[in-house]
Motif scaffolding. Structure first.
Motif, PDB file in Angstrom:
ATOM      1  N   GLN A   1      14.234   0.674   2.837  1.00 50.53           N
ATOM      2  CA  GLN A   1      14.408  -0.238   1.865  1.00 50.53           C
ATOM      3  C   GLN A   1      13.457  -1.642   1.929  1.00 50.53           C
ATOM      4  O   GLN A   1      13.114  -1.785   0.256  1.00 50.53           O
ATOM      5  N   TRP A   2      13.434  -1.480   2.715  1.00 45.36           N
ATOM      6  CA  TRP A   2      12.208  -2.753   2.568  1.00 45.36           C
ATOM      7  C   TRP A   2      10.889  -2.052   2.171  1.00 45.36           C
ATOM      8  O   TRP A   2      10.304  -2.403   2.061  1.00 45.36           O
ATOM      9  N   PHE A   3      10.340  -0.669   2.149  1.00 45.94           N
ATOM     10  CA  PHE A   3       8.953  -0.544   1.694  1.00 45.94           C
ATOM     11  C   PHE A   3       9.198  -0.345   0.459  1.00 45.94           C
ATOM     12  O   PHE A   3       8.199  -0.602  -0.650  1.00 45.94           O
ATOM     13  N   ASN A   4      10.380  -0.513  -0.439  1.00 48.96           N
ATOM     14  CA  ASN A   4      10.420  -0.398  -1.396  1.00 48.96           C
ATOM     15  C   ASN A   4      10.970  -1.668  -2.326  1.00 48.96           C
ATOM     16  O   ASN A   4       9.992  -2.409  -3.215  1.00 48.96           O
ATOM     17  N   ASP A   5      11.102  -3.112  -1.070  1.00 45.80           N
ATOM     18  CA  ASP A   5      11.301  -4.479  -1.566  1.00 45.80           C
ATOM     19  C   ASP A   5      10.581  -5.117  -1.751  1.00 45.80           C
ATOM     20  O   ASP A   5       9.473  -6.168  -2.352  1.00 45.80           O
ATOM     21  N   ASP A   6       9.532  -4.627  -0.811  1.00 47.89           N
ATOM     22  CA  ASP A   6       7.875  -5.116   0.507  1.00 47.89           C
ATOM     23  C   ASP A   6       6.258  -4.987  -1.212  1.00 47.89           C
ATOM     24  O   ASP A   6       5.922  -6.302  -0.835  1.00 47.89           O
ATOM     25  N   LYS A   7       6.661  -3.884  -1.591  1.00 52.86           N
ATOM     26  CA  LYS A   7       5.441  -4.074  -2.943  1.00 52.86           C
ATOM     27  C   LYS A   7       4.436  -3.988  -1.999  1.00 52.86           C
ATOM     28  O   LYS A   7       3.381  -3.341  -3.065  1.00 52.86           O
ATOM     29  N   PHE A   8       3.600  -4.903  -1.385  1.00 60.14           N
ATOM     30  CA  PHE A   8       2.001  -5.434  -0.654  1.00 60.14           C
ATOM     31  C   PHE A   8       1.881  -4.889   0.636  1.00 60.14           C
ATOM     32  O   PHE A   8       2.611  -6.122   1.108  1.00 60.14           O
ATOM     33  N   GLY A   9       0.433  -4.294   0.724  1.00 61.34           N
ATOM     34  CA  GLY A   9       0.379  -3.900   2.259  1.00 61.34           C
ATOM     35  C   GLY A   9      -1.112  -3.647   1.906  1.00 61.34           C
ATOM     36  O   GLY A   9      -1.795  -3.768   0.976  1.00 61.34           O
ATOM     37  N   ILE A  10      -1.849  -4.231   2.741  1.00 63.34           N
ATOM     38  CA  ILE A  10      -3.003  -4.115   3.880  1.00 63.34           C
ATOM     39  C   ILE A  10      -3.714  -2.854   4.302  1.00 63.34           C
ATOM     40  O   ILE A  10      -2.938  -2.643   5.620  1.00 63.34           O
ATOM     41  N   PHE A  11      -4.388  -2.330   3.945  1.00 64.57           N
ATOM     42  CA  PHE A  11      -5.496  -1.228   3.974  1.00 64.57           C
ATOM     43  C   PHE A  11      -6.485  -1.488   5.114  1.00 64.57           C
ATOM     44  O   PHE A  11      -7.163  -2.781   4.631  1.00 64.57           O
ATOM     45  N   ILE A  12      -6.912  -1.105   6.127  1.00 64.82           N
ATOM     46  CA  ILE A  12      -7.689  -1.753   7.201  1.00 64.82           C
ATOM     47  C   ILE A  12      -8.950  -0.074   7.534  1.00 64.82           C
ATOM     48  O   ILE A  12      -7.794   0.623   8.407  1.00 64.82           O
ATOM     49  N   HIS A  13      -9.531  -0.379   6.975  1.00 63.47           N
ATOM     50  CA  HIS A  13     -10.659   1.431   7.356  1.00 63.47           C
ATOM     51  C   HIS A  13     -11.494   0.672   7.803  1.00 63.47           C
ATOM     52  O   HIS A  13     -12.297  -0.422   8.064  1.00 63.47           O
TER      53      HIS A  13
END
Length: 731
Positions: free
Chosen positions: A48-60
């Motif tokens: 449910q948190w993944f459905n709710d959170d919507k925005f994440g940061i990718f780091i390469h």
């Protein structure tokens, strides 16, 4: 999200379990809940948190951050691969900058990360409004960012001399924001001798060179890759596992199912919700639906709502890793990034926006500023993003304003991507009545509205406040939740034919809803039936499926048509448009397809499965070997038929320029040669040349009177691979 269906004979409906249902509880005394099988692993719910959170940061971030260079429009993190490609720009750049005796692995020791401040990174992510991050724990170069017990090719034994992953995870979990923390992990490595079966070599001299730090020999998957994945899971307890490089081999080679099952079961035992990306491959070939928890399109966005959860990743410019060769104009503006986030969320997606830190651990100022701008917008407008779900439709197509919709319980949010001026025009199907209150976030004042002659909702806007995108909040007293409807009916129907499917009515909110009455309106001469005129009250997250069938009359003209679905829930009545196009039937759907060869486990059948999405990671693209001479793809329609056109869909995620300068050929006799000239000039063959790059789709009209059982698409280029998203043969 995949749930079992329960039949309710009394009302002829299928009832779907609540989307808010929790996972089963595991304990040390019970058998594992998840088994290492496709069926078991694909039953895992999206957190449910993944459905709710919507925005994440990718780091390469890796040793590739030392040279930090690639041609504009390329991936700088692929430096080690590109420098090994003779004749490439990176190969020439490396030789001119470092000399031909400077091997890539020298960058591993030059990478120092001396200014890396994990607390500063976490603060930036939090200020950006991100709720989670995914750190590249190991890219295809093979350099691990943690203290690996399976290899000495890591950031503790080489270069920085620090467990970078642990430091960042510790900082995130100490911070009050409690960001979710995940790992990207590359399954394959470009030049690991245990994987390739040959020693690493200098690309200029051909001399054998060490593959620094990695153990020699052994089974790559069993002795190296899988142990590393377990190190990450057991040692760092990530919230997300995000794999890559899966295209190189079939799922049976990677053998990740056991690790993923253990990861799911471990999370259950600790009461934790976790997510696994579909690139952690457990299934080979053409997928009926994306596997595991979510899809991972790259540098592309779904054209419409996809009810199967997805996450789009991209850099702020084009490269994931830091590329000092990218000027400011290659970077998306803050306005473009906010618009992209809003668009993605309206279609049931998340945005995983990448940053590429410099080798010293500092984040480039332009990337930092873009993140802060997004965070400022989310601080004012985040209620239209976080915790929302998609609505009946994502956007307002054909209207004067560029609008995206999201919903939360009984509230509908309409986000205008540009300032609409004095009035905002929304659709006629909005759930509104005389008591509906409309406000703009950041303004607060109640806005007047009315319906125009087309029934559309026209809102009188206040003075412009804020920037980037403008959220209008729509609430109606007494409405408990906004029901969402979707249809599995085919998008097309042939004259005189009947199509059947199901209408899904969902309560995506957290409150119960009253019963709903349903009815359909159709164009004159058409017929339509619903399996039930009434849907019982729905609990939070509950859905029902109602059988539906539609018949088009003989002789109806090919054109777009619209069905009207009227639903009344409590005091609110709305009509939802169900678009349907009359067209000649697609004779190739599901028919046997073959191609010259198969590359990256992407078979010919993908081009006739009905999935026109064009995204490689979602299993919608076929591919021949690379390179391939005289590449072709063809389908057997099963019988000779009159053919009108062939619609060809290109890839959307990359490589679209490959599908150009090709021939479309039809014949009643099988094609028996790989040679293009012989194939297209054979007796009884109709051949049409397409010089330009294919679109989505390109409609290739065949000459009047064309008949055929076999349809082939073949590149004119003698040595290119062939990628296809979908082929539809009309006749």
């Amino acid at each position: 999200m995949r749930r079992k269906l329960l039949l309710v004979p009394a009302v002829g409906l299928l009832v779907i379990g609540s989307i808010f249902a929790t996972q089963p509880v595991a304990s040390a005394d019970t058998p594992p809940v998840y088994e290492p099988t496709v069926e078991s692993l694909n039953s895992h719910p999206v957190p449910q948190w993944f459905n709710d959170d919507k925005f994440g940061i990718f780091i390469h971030w890796g040793a590739y951050s030392v040279p930090a260079w690639g041609p504009r429009g390329s991936y700088a993190e692929w430096y080690g691969n590109y420098m090994n490609a003779g004749g490439s720009a990176t190969n020439a750049h490396h030789k001119a900058t470092y000399g031909q005796d400077f091997n890539y692995d020298a960058f591993l020791q030059q990478w120092k990360a001396e200014k890396f401040d994990p607390a500063d990174w976490v603060k930036l992510f939090k200020d950006a409004g991100a709720k989670y991050f995914v750190l590249t724990s190991k890219h295809h170069e093979g350099m691990a960012l943690w203290d690996s017990k399976s290899s000495g090719r890591d950031s503790v034994d080489l270069g920085p001399g620090r467990d970078l992953a642990k430091e960042l995870f510790d900082a995130a979990r100490k911070d009050e924001a409690k960001l979710k923390a995940g790992f990207y992990y590359s399954l394959y490595e470009w030049y690991n001798p245990a994987y390739t079966g040959r020693p690493a070599t200098n690309p200029y001299t051909g001399a054998e060179i060490p593959y620094t730090g990695a153990p020699g020999g052994g089974d790559y998957v069993k002795d190296y890759m899988l142990p590393q994945m377990r190190e990450l899971i057991d040692g760092y307890d990530p919230d997300i596992i995000w794999c890559d490089g899966q295209w190189e081999k079939p799922a049976s080679y990677w053998n990740t199912a056991g690790v993923i099952a253990d990861y799911y079961n471990k999370a259950l035992n600790s009461g934790k919700e976790v997510a696994v990306a579909n690139r952690c491959k457990i299934q080979s070939g053409n997928l009926d639906s994306p596997e595991l928890d979510f899809q991972t399109p790259e540098y592309t966005v779904k054209p419409d709502i996809d009810p199967v959860k997805w996450e789009s990743s991209r850099g702020i410019a084009h490269s994931y890793g830091y590329n000092q060769n990218e000027p400011e104009e290659d970077h998306l503006t803050s306005d473009q990034l906010v618009d992209s986030l809003v668009d993605i969320v309206s279609k049931n997606g998340n945005l995983l926006l990448d940053i590429g830190p410099k080798a010293d651990g500092t984040i480039p100022e332009i990337q930092r500023q873009r993140l802060l701008d997004i965070g400022a917008w989310l601080k004012a407008n985040g209620e239209a993003i976080y915790g929302t779900t998609y609505w009946n439709r994502a956007e307002e197509k054909g209207g004067p304003d560029d609008v995206r919709y999201t919903a939360k319980d009984a509230t509908l949010y309409a986000t205008a991507l540009k300032w609409p001026g004095e009035q905002l025009t929304l659709g006629a199907d909005l759930p509104v009545d005389h008591s509906t209150r409309i406000t703009m976030l950041g303004s607060g004042a109640r806005l007047s509205w009315s319906r125009d002659e087309q029934g559309r909702v026209v809102v009188n806007t206040p003075q412009e406040a804020g920037k980037h995108a403008y959220v209008f909040k729509i609430e109606t007293p007494g409405v408990r939740s906004l029901l969402r409807t979707s249809s599995s009916l085919a998008k097309e129907i042939a004259p005189g034919r009947t199509i059947s499917g199901e209408l899904t009515v969902t309560n995506p909110g957290k409150r119960h809803t009253p019963a709903t009455k349903l009815s359909l309106t159709v164009p004159q001469g058409w017929t339509a039936t619903l399996g039930a005129p009434r849907v019982r009250p729905l609990g939070p997250g509950e859905s029902v499926k109602v059988p539906i069938s539609v018949s088009a009359p003989e002789g109806v003209a090919p054109a777009p048509y619209t069905l009207g679905l009227y639903q009344r829930t409590g005091r609110m009545g709305t009509t939802t448009a169900l678009p349907l196009t009359v067209n000649r039937p697609n004779l190739s759907l599901g028919k046997p397809a073959t191609q010259k060869s198969t590359g990256y486990d992407a078979p010919a059948s993908r081009a006739v499965d009905g999935n026109t999405g064009g995204d490689w990671s979602a299993g919608s693209t076929t591919h021949t070997a690379e390179p391939e001479k005289q590449a072709w793809w063809q389908v057997d329609l099963g019988a000779s038929a009159r053919l009108d056109s062939v619609d060809v869909w290109n890839r959307l995620d990359c490589c679209a320029d490959r599908l150009k300068d090709f021939w479309v050929m039809a014949s009643d006799q099988p094609f028996t040669t790989d040679d293009l000239d012989q194939a297209r000039t054979a007796p009884g063959v109709t051949a049409v040349h397409v010089g330009e790059q294919a679109g989505s789709p390109s409609k290739v009209k065949l000459p009047e009177g064309t008949r055929g059982r076999y349809v082939r698409i073949q590149l004119a280029s003698p040595s290119n691979p062939l990628s296809l998203a979908e082929v539809q043969v009309r006749g």
